[in-house]
Design a protein around this motif. Structure first.
Motif, PDB file in Angstrom:
ATOM      1  N   ALA A  25      28.047  50.867  50.216  1.00 21.89           N
ATOM      2  CA  ALA A  25      27.316  51.385  49.047  1.00 21.89           C
ATOM      3  C   ALA A  25      27.782  50.633  47.799  1.00 21.89           C
ATOM      4  O   ALA A  25      28.964  50.342  47.640  1.00 21.89           O
ATOM      5  CB  ALA A  25      27.578  52.878  48.905  1.00 21.89           C
ATOM      6  N   GLY A  26      26.833  50.311  46.942  1.00 14.88           N
ATOM      7  CA  GLY A  26      27.164  49.625  45.690  1.00 14.88           C
ATOM      8  C   GLY A  26      27.640  48.197  45.889  1.00 14.88           C
ATOM      9  O   GLY A  26      28.281  47.615  45.015  1.00 14.88           O
ATOM     10  N   TRP A  27      27.315  47.621  47.017  1.00  8.62           N
ATOM     11  CA  TRP A  27      27.863  46.308  47.398  1.00  8.62           C
ATOM     12  C   TRP A  27      27.568  45.210  46.386  1.00  8.62           C
ATOM     13  O   TRP A  27      28.372  44.308  46.201  1.00  8.62           O
ATOM     14  CB  TRP A  27      27.327  45.893  48.776  1.00  8.62           C
ATOM     15  N   ALA A  28      26.391  45.298  45.717  1.00  2.00           N
ATOM     16  CA  ALA A  28      26.001  44.207  44.810  1.00  2.00           C
ATOM     17  C   ALA A  28      25.906  44.690  43.368  1.00  2.00           C
ATOM     18  O   ALA A  28      25.255  44.053  42.547  1.00  2.00           O
ATOM     19  CB  ALA A  28      24.685  43.608  45.272  1.00  2.00           C
ATOM     20  N   ASP A  29      26.601  45.789  43.041  1.00  2.12           N
ATOM     21  CA  ASP A  29      26.497  46.344  41.683  1.00  2.12           C
ATOM     22  C   ASP A  29      26.886  45.337  40.599  1.00  2.12           C
ATOM     23  O   ASP A  29      26.301  45.307  39.531  1.00  2.12           O
ATOM     24  CB  ASP A  29      27.378  47.599  41.541  1.00  2.12           C
ATOM     25  N   GLU A  30      27.881  44.501  40.882  1.00  2.00           N
ATOM     26  CA  GLU A  30      28.321  43.544  39.854  1.00  2.00           C
ATOM     27  C   GLU A  30      27.354  42.374  39.718  1.00  2.00           C
ATOM     28  O   GLU A  30      27.517  41.520  38.850  1.00  2.00           O
ATOM     29  CB  GLU A  30      29.737  43.028  40.170  1.00  2.00           C
ATOM     30  N   LYS A  32      23.961  42.993  39.754  1.00  2.00           N
ATOM     31  CA  LYS A  32      22.655  43.606  39.502  1.00  2.00           C
ATOM     32  C   LYS A  32      21.958  42.879  38.351  1.00  2.00           C
ATOM     33  O   LYS A  32      22.540  42.660  37.297  1.00  2.00           O
ATOM     34  CB  LYS A  32      22.851  45.088  39.150  1.00  2.00           C
ATOM     35  N   ASN A  34      18.864  42.869  35.567  1.00  2.00           N
ATOM     36  CA  ASN A  34      17.830  43.705  34.942  1.00  2.00           C
ATOM     37  C   ASN A  34      16.501  43.331  35.576  1.00  2.00           C
ATOM     38  O   ASN A  34      16.287  42.176  35.922  1.00  2.00           O
ATOM     39  CB  ASN A  34      17.746  43.421  33.445  1.00  2.00           C
ATOM     40  N   ASP A 173      19.990  43.579  53.429  1.00  2.00           N
ATOM     41  CA  ASP A 173      20.904  43.336  52.308  1.00  2.00           C
ATOM     42  C   ASP A 173      20.528  42.015  51.639  1.00  2.00           C
ATOM     43  O   ASP A 173      20.928  40.944  52.091  1.00  2.00           O
ATOM     44  CB  ASP A 173      22.345  43.350  52.819  1.00  2.00           C
ATOM     45  N   ARG A 221      30.476  43.100  47.801  1.00  5.61           N
ATOM     46  CA  ARG A 221      31.140  43.736  48.937  1.00  5.61           C
ATOM     47  C   ARG A 221      30.318  43.533  50.191  1.00  5.61           C
ATOM     48  O   ARG A 221      29.089  43.459  50.146  1.00  5.61           O
ATOM     49  CB  ARG A 221      31.387  45.210  48.637  1.00  5.61           C
TER      50      ARG A 221
END
Ligand SMILES: [Cu+2]
Length: 478
Positions: A25-30, A32, A34, A173, A221
């Motif tokens: 979860a949140g693997w590609a948050d950094e 992201k 817009n 993914d 991640r």
């Protein structure tokens, strides 16, 4: 209506199992991006606002006043599906004129974003509406075509994704990666676009800070062994990205104009300015030992490796879940072998003559852009461009509005077949490109995508069809 591509019979043969997400979860948050907000209710129409303006962005812990689309670096990801109509209400809030060029998209000439040729410059406070259909699945991008090296270098670029929901790649993914760089001083003030004068132009200026989706060394991640699909665009004005995942292989499934003929595996991936690559990566490792994605040194001419360091572009951190055993992913695309029979040969010689009056200028067939006359092509004509690089620097060669096949490089056939709009022409070498000029008349640009080189003279135009070329008013930059 745009004629269909005559070079290919597009038939995709998926060899894949059902999609499944493995990433934590949140693997590609950094990473992201817009995303542009679609304001149109019709599912076949994407309608967005795009504003060029100065904005404060955070880079490496510093506040930098960058040139942005909609306030973000990079500009918003524009998400469409193949066949959609895209309407972009563009407004310029910069102090300088600008335009938006849709790199790689087969637009009509009046949507191509080149000032004086396809549209007037969009001056401060003015607006322009871009409106066209995206006919070809793939990753594209947008950027200005006014003082490109400066405006792109200051932050004006974004990705345009044209998805094909039936493309058969069952990897859940997925990531769009906009690679770039930016230069600024200790106060966060952007490095001037003309730093180093004529020599800086010849080297091709690179920003000191390497960025992935606008961030320095972001963390991604992953679960070991699980495939991820990365769609990469090099939006840097000069920097080549030569990507290494600590020797772990990349499976390349596509490039500029969508899938290539067959998938290929490589341990190192070259993405030159303007190019796009569609890859499957299957990172393997253990929790607590991050895997770096590095930009290795690549010799594109003097100054590009001397006193330079390998850069970390991103870090992959692994979850502690057991390794996934996933079947390898492969795609194919049926493409008719391009034939040079009947193609009109066109010589394109790229050169950098000795300095005159302490100034350098790049030339195409003996003249810089500001002295060049348009080349000519008939509607529907097939041409074989023999692009010879006589200079000591590589040049990523970009043609607006049309795809081409790279037939050979230094006499060696280039395989697998692929639709390209940007291809690197290494120093002191020749490549041959086969171009089908379809039924879209107009004066179309070609240029080096090291944008300093383009501004330094390495540009030209080809007039397709009979309409008189409008000419241009481009001036030498120094
Ligand atoms: Cu160049």
């Amino acid at each position: 209506m745009l004629p269909r591509l005559t070079l290919v019979a597009a038939l995709l043969v998926p060899c894949l199992a059902a999609a499944q997400s493995f990433a934590p979860a949140g693997w590609a948050d950094e990473l992201k991006l817009n995303e542009a907000v679609d304001q149109h209710p019709d599912p076949g129409i994407v309608e967005i606002d795009l504003v060029a303006k100065l904005a404060d962005v955070q880079v490496d812990g510093k506040t930098v006043r960058a040139w942005t689309y909609n306030g973000s670096l990079p500009g918003p990801l524009v998400r469409t599906r193949v066949g959609d109509r895209l309407i972009v209400h563009f407004t310029n809030q910069l102090d300088q004129p600008t335009t938006v060029h849709w790199h790689g998209v087969r637009v009509p000439i009046d949507m191509d974003g080149v000032p004086d040729i396809s549209q007037p410059e969009v001056r401060k406070g003015e607006s322009f509406t871009y409106d066209f259909v995206v006919h070809d699945a793939g990753l594209y991008w947008y950027h200005p075509h006014v003082m490109s090296a400066a405006q792109v270098g200051f932050g004006l670029y974004g990705a345009l994704l044209v998805e094909d929901p039936a493309d058969g790649v069952s990897v859940d993914d997925q990531l769009t990666l906009v690679l770039s760089d930016i230069g600024f001083d200790a106060r966060g003030v952007l490095e001037p676009a003309d730093s180093g004068g004529s020599a800086g132009m010849v080297f091709g200026r690179e920003g000191e800070f390497v960025l992935a989706n606008g961030r320095r060394r972001p963390t991604l991640r992953a679960r070991s062994g699980a495939p991820q699909r990365w769609r990469i665009v090099n939006a840097a004005k000069s920097r080549f990205f030569y990507l290494d995942l600590d020797g772990q292989p990349f499976t390349v499934i596509g490039t500029d104009g969508g899938f290539q003929e067959t998938a290929t595996r490589t341990d190192i991936l070259l993405v030159t300015p303007g190019e796009r690559i569609d890859v499957i990566v299957t990172p393997r490792g253990t929790a607590g030992t991050p895997l770096p994605l590095r930009a290795m040194l690549y010799n594109r001419g003097y100054g590009s490796v001397e006193y330079r360091a390998v850069e970390e572009v991103a870090l992959i951190e692994f979850s502690s879940e057991p390794e996934v055993k996933a079947a390898p992913i492969a795609t194919t695309r049926a493409m008719a072998a391009p034939s040079v029979v009947g193609a009109t040969p066109v010589d394109v010689v790229l050169a950098l003559p000795a300095m005159k009056n302490n100034k350098s200028e790049f030339q195409v067939n003996g003249v810089p852009f500001w002295k060049a006359k348009p080349y000519a092509a008939k509607l529907g004509e097939k041409q074989l461009w023999i692009v010879k690089n006589d200079s000591d620097w590589d040049h990523p060669f970009h043609l607006h509005g049309f795809f081409f096949h790279v037939i050979d490089e230094r006499g060696q056939p280039v395989r697998p077949l692929a639709l390209k709009d940007t291809v690197n022409v290494p120093m002191k070498s020749t490549i041959r490109l086969l171009i089908d000029f379809d039924e879209r008349p107009g004066e179309w640009m070609f240029h080096c995508h090291i944008l300093d080189h383009a501004d330094g003279g390495l540009m030209g135009t080809v007039q397709v069809g009979d309409a008189p070329a409008k000419g241009h008013t481009h001036k030498p930059p120094y």
